[in-house]
Write a protein that holds these residues in place. Structure first.
Motif, short mmCIF file in Angstrom:
data_model
loop_
_atom_site.label_atom_id
_atom_site.label_comp_id
_atom_site.label_asym_id
_atom_site.label_seq_id
_atom_site.Cartn_x
_atom_site.Cartn_y
_atom_site.Cartn_z
N GLY A 115 -84.82 -54.81 18.28
CA GLY A 115 -84.10 -55.37 16.83
C GLY A 115 -83.90 -56.74 16.81
N TYR A 116 -83.42 -57.17 15.62
CA TYR A 116 -82.86 -58.58 15.61
C TYR A 116 -81.64 -59.03 16.48
CZ TYR A 116 -86.45 -59.38 12.10
OH TYR A 116 -87.28 -59.67 11.32
N GLY A 117 -80.65 -57.64 16.67
CA GLY A 117 -79.44 -57.97 17.27
C GLY A 117 -79.73 -58.25 18.67
N ASP A 147 -81.03 -51.27 21.66
CA ASP A 147 -82.19 -51.28 22.30
C ASP A 147 -82.65 -52.80 22.50
OD1 ASP A 147 -83.62 -51.88 20.12
OD2 ASP A 147 -83.82 -49.94 19.48
N TRP A 188 -73.66 -48.57 18.77
CA TRP A 188 -73.13 -47.54 17.92
C TRP A 188 -72.94 -46.40 18.83
CZ3 TRP A 188 -77.01 -44.02 14.61
CH2 TRP A 188 -76.37 -43.30 13.39
N VAL A 211 -76.51 -53.86 18.52
CA VAL A 211 -77.44 -53.67 19.53
C VAL A 211 -77.66 -52.37 20.36
CG1 VAL A 211 -78.42 -54.92 21.62
CG2 VAL A 211 -77.04 -56.14 19.87
N ILE A 245 -92.81 -49.65 7.58
CA ILE A 245 -92.87 -50.94 8.15
C ILE A 245 -94.23 -51.71 8.52
CG2 ILE A 245 -92.23 -49.99 10.55
CD1 ILE A 245 -90.69 -53.42 8.95
N ASP A 304 -68.21 -47.59 16.05
CA ASP A 304 -69.15 -47.05 14.66
C ASP A 304 -68.23 -47.81 13.31
OD1 ASP A 304 -69.80 -45.73 12.44
OD2 ASP A 304 -70.17 -43.99 13.59
N ALA A 305 -69.04 -48.68 12.98
CA ALA A 305 -68.75 -49.72 11.80
C ALA A 305 -68.40 -48.69 10.44
CB ALA A 305 -69.46 -50.69 11.74
N LEU A 337 -77.63 -59.91 8.73
CA LEU A 337 -79.08 -59.97 8.35
C LEU A 337 -78.98 -59.01 6.98
CD1 LEU A 337 -81.27 -60.75 10.45
CD2 LEU A 337 -79.16 -60.32 11.51
N THR A 338 -80.07 -59.66 6.23
CA THR A 338 -80.06 -59.07 5.23
C THR A 338 -81.63 -59.12 4.63
OG1 THR A 338 -79.55 -59.08 2.57
CG2 THR A 338 -80.14 -61.18 3.61
N LEU A 364 -89.83 -56.33 10.68
CA LEU A 364 -90.08 -56.31 12.20
C LEU A 364 -89.98 -54.71 12.46
CD1 LEU A 364 -89.44 -57.58 15.10
CD2 LEU A 364 -87.05 -56.93 14.81
N LEU A 420 -76.55 -54.65 11.66
CA LEU A 420 -76.52 -53.16 11.59
C LEU A 420 -76.84 -52.66 10.11
CD1 LEU A 420 -73.65 -51.78 10.87
CD2 LEU A 420 -72.87 -52.83 12.83
N ALA A 421 -77.28 -51.63 10.12
CA ALA A 421 -77.45 -51.17 8.69
C ALA A 421 -77.95 -49.61 8.89
CB ALA A 421 -78.68 -51.70 7.80
N ALA A 461 -84.31 -61.68 6.78
CA ALA A 461 -85.40 -61.71 7.71
C ALA A 461 -86.76 -60.94 7.40
CB ALA A 461 -84.98 -61.30 8.82
P1 NAI Z 1 -82.10 -52.14 15.05
O1 NAI Z 1 -82.33 -50.55 15.04
O2 NAI Z 1 -82.42 -52.92 16.03
O3 NAI Z 1 -80.58 -52.44 14.64
C1 NAI Z 1 -79.61 -51.70 13.66
C2 NAI Z 1 -78.49 -51.20 14.42
O4 NAI Z 1 -77.60 -50.58 13.74
C3 NAI Z 1 -78.83 -49.94 15.47
O5 NAI Z 1 -78.65 -50.51 16.84
C4 NAI Z 1 -77.89 -48.94 15.17
O6 NAI Z 1 -77.58 -48.29 16.18
C5 NAI Z 1 -76.86 -49.73 14.31
N1 NAI Z 1 -76.17 -48.73 13.48
C6 NAI Z 1 -76.30 -47.96 12.77
N2 NAI Z 1 -75.21 -47.45 11.92
C7 NAI Z 1 -74.35 -48.09 12.65
C8 NAI Z 1 -72.70 -47.85 12.64
N3 NAI Z 1 -72.34 -46.87 11.65
N4 NAI Z 1 -72.08 -48.41 13.41
C9 NAI Z 1 -72.47 -49.28 14.51
N5 NAI Z 1 -73.75 -49.52 14.58
C10 NAI Z 1 -74.64 -48.80 13.76
O7 NAI Z 1 -82.96 -52.69 13.70
P2 NAI Z 1 -83.06 -54.02 12.99
O8 NAI Z 1 -84.20 -53.74 12.10
O9 NAI Z 1 -83.00 -54.91 13.98
O10 NAI Z 1 -81.77 -54.09 12.03
C11 NAI Z 1 -80.83 -55.21 12.22
C12 NAI Z 1 -80.55 -55.82 10.79
O11 NAI Z 1 -81.58 -56.45 10.46
C13 NAI Z 1 -80.24 -54.91 9.64
O12 NAI Z 1 -78.89 -55.33 9.07
C14 NAI Z 1 -81.42 -54.65 9.16
O13 NAI Z 1 -81.11 -54.21 7.61
C15 NAI Z 1 -81.88 -56.18 9.05
N6 NAI Z 1 -83.18 -56.64 8.55
C16 NAI Z 1 -84.28 -55.77 9.26
C17 NAI Z 1 -85.61 -56.08 8.82
C18 NAI Z 1 -86.52 -55.38 9.51
O14 NAI Z 1 -87.77 -55.33 9.04
N7 NAI Z 1 -86.47 -54.69 10.88
C19 NAI Z 1 -85.84 -57.22 7.81
C20 NAI Z 1 -84.86 -57.70 7.28
C21 NAI Z 1 -83.55 -57.52 7.44
#
Ligand code: NAI
Length: 286
Positions: free
Chosen positions: A15-17, A12, A36, A10, A231, A73-74, A170-171, A220, A121-122, A217
């Protein structure tokens, strides 16, 4: 007492988190987040200055409280794994105890235990490159940040997750169907995450009755997704082609996650649950 959740990923309110944190808070859970390291300062400043207050509002009118924000930092399991350039980087040097092992220790010291672990996270440095052009380094970095990060978090939190607890990640459907543009090994990383969901469900279920599921998911417009570059096209494609022709709100994924980690889903484990307006079921674009 209420449940306690640790949500990794999380930084911001887009995102999904964040949406999962809100759904769990609305259901009465205490919320801890892992942010992060490079994004920590701006996230905490924005929180403190009230920038997220509108999006912190829960259905009952109160504001979501985050009990504690942990730098994380994961991709690093313990301090020994951190290379010199990261350790001495300004943004990293101004925080401490942000490797996975240290974060789990800190949560243990601060709160004792958790009930729910969320991985949202990804990261894939070469996500915009086709697999045919992806380097070994880029591929392994995608797997490290997006797949092994979950195993590492689960491993280190496992001793402090209460029996009967649950975890979720989340995948994305690019793991099983071709999504051109989701490159750099990110499709491979999601395939690994889904396979690991099954094996971890077995291991954690047998050992501690902990359930393990993942949500596939729909698209988004999060910060991470915007970095991939296509996107808006994916959102439009989904709107046109899915059985449910409506916007997919992050809140809908949050609600599904809250269900999956709740006792309402007490017999659900090892599952990939689609929360995508049904897009995955289509065999033909319409
Ligand atoms: P997001 O940007 O809100 O979340 C990704 C978070 O990962 C960010 O907060 C970032 O700071 C954090 N991050 C990156 N590297 C890191 C690390 N080494 N250690 C700790 N944190 C780290 O974006 P979103 O899209 O909500 O992503 C959340 C999950 O949802 C991810 O697994 C993404 O693959 C998945 N997802 C997203 C989709 C989309 O369309 N946005 C669709 C399907 C899955």
């Amino acid at each position: 007492r209420g449940k306690r959740a640790f949500i990794a990923g999380v930084a911001d309110d887009n995102g999904y988190g964040w949406a999962i944190a809100k759904a769990l808070a609305a259901a009465g859970a205490e919320i801890l987040v892992g942010t992060w390291v490079p994004a920590l300062n701006i996230f905490e400043t924005s929180l403190r200055r009230g920038k997220f207050d509108e999006s912190r509002r829960l259905p009952n009118g109160s504001l979501m409280e985050i009990a504690k924000v942990y730098p994380l930092d994961a991709v690093f399991d313990s301090p020994e794994d951190v290379p010199e350039d990261i350790r001495t980087n300004k943004r990293y040097a101004s925080s401490s105890n942000w490797t996975v092992k240290e974060v789990a220790e800190s949560v243990k010291n601060d709160f004792g235990s958790i009930d729910i672990l969320v991985h949202s996270l990804a990261n894939g440095p070469e996500v915009t490159k086709p697999l045919l052009e992806t380097s070994r380094k880029g591929y392994l970095a995608a797997l490290s940040a997006s797949s092994y990060s979950y195993i590492s978090l689960f491993q280190h939190f496992f001793p402090i997750i209460n029996p009967g607890g649950a975890t979720i990640s989340l995948t994305y459907i690019a793991s099983e169907r071709i999504i051109p543009g989701y490159g750099g090994g990110m499709s491979s990383a999601k395939a690994a995450l889904e396979s690991d969901t099954k094996v971890l469900a077995f291991e954690a279920g047998r050992k501690k009755q902990i359930r393990v599921n993942t949500i596939s998911a729909g698209p988004l417009g999060s910060r991470a997704a915007k970095a991939i570059g296509f996107i808006e096209k994916m959102i439009e494609y989904s709107y046109v082609n899915a059985p449910l022709q409506k916007e997919l709100r992050a809140e809908e994924v949050g609600n599904a996650a809250a269900f999956l980690v709740s006792p309402l889903a007490s017999a659900v484990t090892g599952a990939v649950v689609y929360v995508d307006n049904g897009l995955n079921t289509m065999g033909l674009a319409t």
